[in-house]
Design a protein around this motif. Structure first.
Motif, PDB file in Angstrom:
ATOM      1  N   ASN A  34     -43.343  26.146  11.395  1.00 62.66           N
ATOM      2  CA  ASN A  34     -44.274  27.265  11.251  1.00 62.66           C
ATOM      3  C   ASN A  34     -43.694  28.614  11.642  1.00 62.66           C
ATOM      4  O   ASN A  34     -42.720  28.692  12.395  1.00 62.66           O
ATOM      5  N   ASN A  35     -44.346  29.648  11.155  1.00 62.95           N
ATOM      6  CA  ASN A  35     -43.904  31.006  11.419  1.00 62.95           C
ATOM      7  C   ASN A  35     -44.211  31.470  12.842  1.00 62.95           C
ATOM      8  O   ASN A  35     -43.781  32.541  13.246  1.00 62.95           O
ATOM      9  N   ASP A  36     -44.973  30.690  13.593  1.00 64.84           N
ATOM     10  CA  ASP A  36     -45.252  31.051  14.988  1.00 64.84           C
ATOM     11  C   ASP A  36     -44.146  30.538  15.907  1.00 64.84           C
ATOM     12  O   ASP A  36     -44.335  30.451  17.122  1.00 64.84           O
ATOM     13  N   SER A  37     -42.999  30.194  15.317  1.00 63.79           N
ATOM     14  CA  SER A  37     -41.802  29.719  16.038  1.00 63.79           C
ATOM     15  C   SER A  37     -41.953  28.299  16.563  1.00 63.79           C
ATOM     16  O   SER A  37     -41.206  27.877  17.447  1.00 63.79           O
ATOM     17  N   PRO A  54     -39.201  32.562  14.191  1.00 62.05           N
ATOM     18  CA  PRO A  54     -39.972  31.771  13.228  1.00 62.05           C
ATOM     19  C   PRO A  54     -39.104  30.706  12.570  1.00 62.05           C
ATOM     20  O   PRO A  54     -37.966  30.976  12.175  1.00 62.05           O
ATOM     21  N   VAL A  55     -39.638  29.502  12.464  1.00 65.22           N
ATOM     22  CA  VAL A  55     -38.897  28.379  11.899  1.00 65.22           C
ATOM     23  C   VAL A  55     -39.256  28.240  10.416  1.00 65.22           C
ATOM     24  O   VAL A  55     -40.416  28.010  10.063  1.00 65.22           O
ATOM     25  N   ASN A  56     -38.256  28.374   9.567  1.00 69.81           N
ATOM     26  CA  ASN A  56     -38.486  28.323   8.122  1.00 69.81           C
ATOM     27  C   ASN A  56     -38.294  26.941   7.527  1.00 69.81           C
ATOM     28  O   ASN A  56     -38.874  26.623   6.486  1.00 69.81           O
ATOM     29  N   HIS A  57     -37.466  26.130   8.188  1.00 72.80           N
ATOM     30  CA  HIS A  57     -37.235  24.782   7.654  1.00 72.80           C
ATOM     31  C   HIS A  57     -36.629  23.892   8.732  1.00 72.80           C
ATOM     32  O   HIS A  57     -35.865  24.364   9.585  1.00 72.80           O
ATOM     33  N   THR A  58     -36.980  22.619   8.694  1.00 70.83           N
ATOM     34  CA  THR A  58     -36.363  21.625   9.574  1.00 70.83           C
ATOM     35  C   THR A  58     -36.059  20.368   8.773  1.00 70.83           C
ATOM     36  O   THR A  58     -36.735  20.069   7.780  1.00 70.83           O
ATOM     37  N   LEU A 114     -31.780  13.601  15.563  1.00 69.23           N
ATOM     38  CA  LEU A 114     -31.437  15.023  15.551  1.00 69.23           C
ATOM     39  C   LEU A 114     -32.265  15.764  14.518  1.00 69.23           C
ATOM     40  O   LEU A 114     -32.673  15.196  13.502  1.00 69.23           O
ATOM     41  N   VAL A 115     -32.495  17.038  14.780  1.00 75.70           N
ATOM     42  CA  VAL A 115     -33.227  17.883  13.840  1.00 75.70           C
ATOM     43  C   VAL A 115     -32.435  19.167  13.593  1.00 75.70           C
ATOM     44  O   VAL A 115     -32.023  19.840  14.546  1.00 75.70           O
ATOM     45  N   VAL A 116     -32.234  19.486  12.322  1.00 77.71           N
ATOM     46  CA  VAL A 116     -31.668  20.783  11.955  1.00 77.71           C
ATOM     47  C   VAL A 116     -32.815  21.777  11.916  1.00 77.71           C
ATOM     48  O   VAL A 116     -33.840  21.526  11.278  1.00 77.71           O
ATOM     49  N   VAL A 117     -32.661  22.901  12.607  1.00 74.63           N
ATOM     50  CA  VAL A 117     -33.708  23.926  12.656  1.00 74.63           C
ATOM     51  C   VAL A 117     -33.118  25.251  12.201  1.00 74.63           C
ATOM     52  O   VAL A 117     -32.149  25.739  12.784  1.00 74.63           O
ATOM     53  N   VAL A 118     -33.700  25.830  11.142  1.00 79.68           N
ATOM     54  CA  VAL A 118     -33.243  27.133  10.655  1.00 79.68           C
ATOM     55  C   VAL A 118     -34.442  28.046  10.478  1.00 79.68           C
ATOM     56  O   VAL A 118     -35.566  27.590  10.270  1.00 79.68           O
ATOM     57  N   GLY A 119     -34.190  29.357  10.569  1.00 78.44           N
ATOM     58  CA  GLY A 119     -35.306  30.288  10.448  1.00 78.44           C
ATOM     59  C   GLY A 119     -34.864  31.729  10.421  1.00 78.44           C
ATOM     60  O   GLY A 119     -33.806  32.068   9.866  1.00 78.44           O
ATOM     61  N   ASP A 120     -35.659  32.563  11.070  1.00 81.71           N
ATOM     62  CA  ASP A 120     -35.422  34.006  11.035  1.00 81.71           C
ATOM     63  C   ASP A 120     -34.340  34.436  12.015  1.00 81.71           C
ATOM     64  O   ASP A 120     -34.546  35.274  12.900  1.00 81.71           O
ATOM     65  N   ASP A 121     -33.185  33.855  11.850  1.00 80.55           N
ATOM     66  CA  ASP A 121     -32.011  34.196  12.641  1.00 80.55           C
ATOM     67  C   ASP A 121     -30.803  33.656  11.888  1.00 80.55           C
ATOM     68  O   ASP A 121     -30.857  32.534  11.385  1.00 80.55           O
ATOM     69  N   PRO A 122     -29.723  34.416  11.785  1.00 82.19           N
ATOM     70  CA  PRO A 122     -28.540  33.888  11.099  1.00 82.19           C
ATOM     71  C   PRO A 122     -28.005  32.611  11.752  1.00 82.19           C
ATOM     72  O   PRO A 122     -27.359  31.806  11.083  1.00 82.19           O
ATOM     73  N   GLU A 123     -28.290  32.448  13.027  1.00 83.88           N
ATOM     74  CA  GLU A 123     -27.790  31.285  13.755  1.00 83.88           C
ATOM     75  C   GLU A 123     -28.814  30.148  13.709  1.00 83.88           C
ATOM     76  O   GLU A 123     -29.920  30.259  14.230  1.00 83.88           O
TER      77      GLU A 123
END
Length: 446
Positions: A254-257, A278-282, A290-299
């Motif tokens: 969700n966008n609420d991080s 904010p988390v855009n995809h997992t 393990l979970v890959v977490v990507v979002g509003d950060d290049p890292e």
């Protein structure tokens, strides 16, 4: 992700429609069937008032797979493609983030042929509501596909060519079962931002943090909840999986991080991880550790699925990421970014990505692996889906080339089919491709 919502998809169309090219081309396409149409009744006016599907046999005879009448237009397909590549505007959140340099990107051979065009179903209108979220097509078999079409969740059968409405969220929708934590009053006019279907469970996420769960073998809606009442609560991504105990779970980004894990056997929230952006995809690893977490950060980050603690940072992307996927081998995974690249990572050495794959015109919005791990597909915002030969080290790829925004893509679980949703006011449709097989053992019978 960008805090964006639209009460009318036509607003977004002004920025992302195929006709948004040079003026003379736009006028030509608008008059011939590639321009704006504000209603289904007006669409296909240049095609005698009805949408006609395009078959593989017709495509082999030279018919355009989308039914675009190039021979009647004042522009060739090649020139339109060239202009599209030059003028399509890739969205960036990080100002002047730039793109990965040519030397950093893997040079791949475009000569692969793994999936062949099977059918373009133009009577199925695939749509999107948010320009950065493109996970609205799900295949549960080589014959069964679920997708969003305006306010309807549709099921389409490639076997009999028929569609039916599974769920309509334009009005009021409420659960018919009582479970602790379920919002019994339900929702009204839900704007679906993401969709996932696995086995008999369908989960839809909305712009206001809504989660709607429906078992396909039961009548009505089983469970409704709102993840948060935060102003920026969009549900960006969903993933259904089987837990170690055998219970069906789904993970919400969700966008609420926040990342939340729900147990659908007990209809309960069992985990809630909070991050700095904010988390855009997992994506959950095949062993669920393990979970890959990507979002509003290049890292991006790789986290422990049980504790939510960071295992390793993922450095290399230049902008925000909106896609991720695990290879079924459990050793490698991929992330897709607005810097126009997909990076391949190996858990045995996460100091840097092992491959950087580049798109043609925009962000990598969706990534899928086949269940056998043989192929990986990455979708751009529009026009291109790239299929890579994983076992060949991503050195060879097939490029699916068409016109229109991509609402989502999905391999069938048996790997035999690939479905791609195309959103366009006139040429919106569902593309179907079939896996090519080399049955060399037949040669011995000849």
């Amino acid at each position: 992700m960008q805090h964006y919502r639209s009460d009318n998809m036509d607003e977004m169309a002004e920025d992302y429609e195929m006709g948004d090219v040079e003026d003379d081309m736009y006028e030509e396409f608008q008059g011939r069937g590639l321009g704006d149409s504000d209603s289904d009744d007006e669409e296909y006016g240049s095609l005698n008032g009805r949408a006609t599907d395009i078959s593989a046999a017709q495509a082999r005879k030279g018919k355009d797979i989308q039914g675009i009448p190039w021979d009647t237009l004042n522009i060739t397909r090649e020139r339109y493609r060239k202009t599209r590549l030059e003028q399509y505007k890739n969205y960036e959140n990080v100002r002047n983030s730039g793109e990965a340099s040519e030397k950093d990107c893997k040079q791949t051979d475009k000569g692969g042929m793994y999936y062949e065009f099977q059918r373009n179903t133009r009577s199925v209108k695939s749509t999107i509501l948010h320009f950065q979220l493109r996970n609205l097509v799900c295949a549960t078999s080589k014959h069964d596909v679920y997708l969003m079409s305006h306010y309807s969740v549709l099921h389409w059968s490639a076997l009999n060519g028929e569609k039916y409405e599974v769920m309509n969220v334009s009005g009021h929708i409420a659960p018919c079962e009582k479970h602790p934590g379920s919002l019994l009053e339900g929702f009204s006019q839900t704007q679906v931002s993401t969709l996932t279907v696995k086995d008999n469970l369908l989960v839809a996420g909305g712009f206001q943090g809504e989660l709607i769960c429906k078992f396909l073998d039961r009548e009505g809606i089983s469970f409704c909840c709102r993840t948060t009442y935060d102003d920026n609560a969009i549900t960006n991504a969903l993933e259904i999986y089987d837990s170690a105990s055998g219970a069906v779970h789904f993970m919400s980004s969700n966008n609420d991080s926040g990342v939340r894990d729900f147990d659908m056997e007990k209809f309960q929230l069992c985990k809630h991880f909070r991050f700095q952006w904010p988390v855009n995809h997992t994506s959950l690893s095949p062993d669920a550790k393990l979970v890959v977490v990507v979002g509003d950060d290049p890292e991006g980050i790789l986290v422990d699925a049980h504790t939510g603690k960071t295992v390793h940072a993922l450095l290399g992307h230049l902008d925000f990421s909106f896609a991720s996927a695990w290879n079924p081998d459990g050793q490698t995974f991929a992330t897709g970014n607005q810097d126009k690249t997909c990076r391949i990572w190996d858990i045995r050495n996460l100091s840097k990505s092992v491959s950087v794959l580049r798109g043609n015109l925009g962000a990598i919005r969706s990534i899928r692996f086949t269940s056998d791990g043989r192929f990986m597909a990455m979708a751009e915002p529009a026009d291109f889906v790239h299929i890579f030969d994983v076992r060949n080290g991503y050195n060879k790829r097939q490029e699916l080339d068409f016109f229109g925004e991509i609402s989502g893509m999905s391999f069938s679980p048996d790997t035999e089919a690939l479905f791609v949703g195309v959103w366009d006011r006139t040429y919106g449709s569902l593309l179907q491709y079939s896996r090519l097989r080399n049955y060399s053992y037949f040669d011995s019978l000849l």
